[in-house]
Write an enzyme that holds these catalytic residues in place. Structure first.
Site, PDB file in Angstrom:
ATOM      1  N   ASP A  15       0.830  -1.282  -0.051  1.00 27.82           N
ATOM      2  CA  ASP A  15       0.148  -0.104  -0.073  1.00 27.82           C
ATOM      3  C   ASP A  15       0.829   1.258   0.042  1.00 27.82           C
ATOM      4  O   ASP A  15       2.208   1.102   0.338  1.00 27.82           O
ATOM      5  CB  ASP A  15      -0.933  -0.005   1.233  1.00 27.82           C
ATOM      6  CG  ASP A  15      -1.819   1.154   1.186  1.00 27.82           C
ATOM      7  OD1 ASP A  15      -2.445   1.553   0.444  1.00 27.82           O
ATOM      8  OD2 ASP A  15      -2.050   1.701   2.410  1.00 27.82           O
ATOM      9  N   ASP A  17      -0.081   5.165   1.053  1.00 33.90           N
ATOM     10  CA  ASP A  17      -0.333   5.872   1.990  1.00 33.90           C
ATOM     11  C   ASP A  17      -0.344   5.358   3.339  1.00 33.90           C
ATOM     12  O   ASP A  17      -0.968   4.383   3.816  1.00 33.90           O
ATOM     13  CB  ASP A  17      -1.749   6.729   1.924  1.00 33.90           C
ATOM     14  CG  ASP A  17      -1.911   7.538   0.617  1.00 33.90           C
ATOM     15  OD1 ASP A  17      -1.172   8.439   0.643  1.00 33.90           O
ATOM     16  OD2 ASP A  17      -2.412   7.028  -0.370  1.00 33.90           O
ATOM     17  N   ASP A 171      -1.900  -0.869   5.982  1.00 37.13           N
ATOM     18  CA  ASP A 171      -2.047  -0.143   7.417  1.00 37.13           C
ATOM     19  C   ASP A 171      -3.290   0.170   7.845  1.00 37.13           C
ATOM     20  O   ASP A 171      -3.735   0.532   8.738  1.00 37.13           O
ATOM     21  CB  ASP A 171      -1.204   1.181   7.488  1.00 37.13           C
ATOM     22  CG  ASP A 171      -1.907   2.034   6.489  1.00 37.13           C
ATOM     23  OD1 ASP A 171      -2.349   1.835   5.348  1.00 37.13           O
ATOM     24  OD2 ASP A 171      -2.141   3.434   6.785  1.00 37.13           O
TER      25      ASP A 171
END
Length: 231
Positions: A15, A17, A171
Site C-alpha cells: 500500500d 499512504d 496499514d
C-alpha cells in the site's frame, strides 16, 4: 504464472499512504476540512476511523448515504488538488522506507486506493518512485476498491504472480480485508503518523493480518523468515 519456488514471497505488494509515505495525517486533515466545507458535520477522528485506506469513490458514497450530502461537482478534484498542495510542503517518506527498498531483492509493486496522479506525485516527491520500476497500480484501474480484493488481484496478475505467492503490506482494515479476500497473506504496518501512540495494530490483526510491525527497517527480517512467520 512464474514457477519460482523458495521460502520467501515472490512479490511484495505495498500500500502507499501510511505504509511508504507518511501521508495519512495530511490527507485525513484535508479531507475533513473539505467535507465540513460542503456541510458534512464530521470531525477528524471520525474521518480517520471510517475512511483510512478507502478510495474517494467509496468515501463519497458513504457521505451521501450516511449524511445525505451528495458530492458537489468538482469536489473530488478539489480535494485531490488541495491534498497535493499540502504534500508539496509537508510530505515525507516513512522513516527507513528508502533504505529498505534500495536493498530489497524481492520483486515489489504498489497497489493503492489513491488516484494515479497523486500516487506518482507523492512517490516522486519522496524519492520512492524509482524503487518500483513503473509497477504502481491504482484503485481507479479496477471496478471496486478496497475492502474488495480487485486491486490486489489486478496487481498480482499484472506482475504475473499467483496470489498465494504474494505478501501485502497494509496499514488499514479495508486494506487487510481486501488482501485476505484476495487470498494473500498480510503484514500490518502501524508505524505511520496517524497511528499516534497506540501501535499495537489490534484491529489489523483482527481483520486478518499475520502479524504487525511499526518500524519499516524490520521488514527485511520479516520477509526473510516468512515461512515461519506465516504459519
Amino acid at each position: 504464472m512464474n514457477g519460482r519456488t523458495g521460502a520467501g514471497p515472490e512479490l511484495v505488494i505495498f500500500d502507499c499512504d501510511g505504509v511508504l509515505i507518511d501521508s495519512e495525517p495530511i490527507s485525513l486533515a484535508r479531507l475533513t476540512e473539505n467535507l465540513r466545507r460542503i456541510g458534512v458535520p464530521i470531525d477528524l477522528a471520525t474521518v480517520a476511523r471510517r475512511f483510512t485506506g478507502t478510495s474517494m469513490t467509496s468515501i463519497m458514497a458513504h457521505i451521501a448515504t450516511d449524511y445525505g450530502v451528495p458530492t458537489p461537482e468538482g469536489f473530488v478534484d478539489a480535494v485531490r488538488a488541495d491534498t497535493l498542495r499540502a504534500f508539496d510542503g509537508e510530505l515525507q517518506a516513512i522513516a527507513g522506507a528508502g533504505a529498505v527498498l534500495g536493498t530489497m531483492r524481492e520483486r515489489r509493486c504498489v497497489a493503492s486506493s489513491s488516484d494515479p496522479l497523486r500516487l506518482r506525485h507523492a512517490l516522486s516527491l519522496t524519492g520512492l518512485l524509482e524503487h518500483f520500476g513503473g509497477h504502481v497500480f491504482s484503485a481507479t484501474q479496477v471496478a471496486r476498491g478496497k475492502p474488495f480484493p480487485d486491486l490486489f488481484l489486478y496487481a498480482a496478475a499484472q506482475m504475473d504472480v499467483a496470489p498465494e505467492r504474494c505478501v501485502v503490506i497494509e496499514d488499514s482494515v479495508p486494506g487487510v480485508t481486501a488482501a485476505c479476500a484476495a487470498g494473500m497473506p498480510v503484514l500490518g504496518f502501524c508505524g505511520g503518523g496517524h497511528w499516534g501512540h497506540d501501535r499495537t495494530g489490534t484491529d489489523l490483526l483482527a481483520a486478518g493480518a499475520v502479524r504487525v510491525f511499526d518500524a519499516f527497517t524490520d521488514l527485511p527480517h520479516l520477509l526473510a523468515t516468512w515461512d515461519a512467520a506465516s504459519r
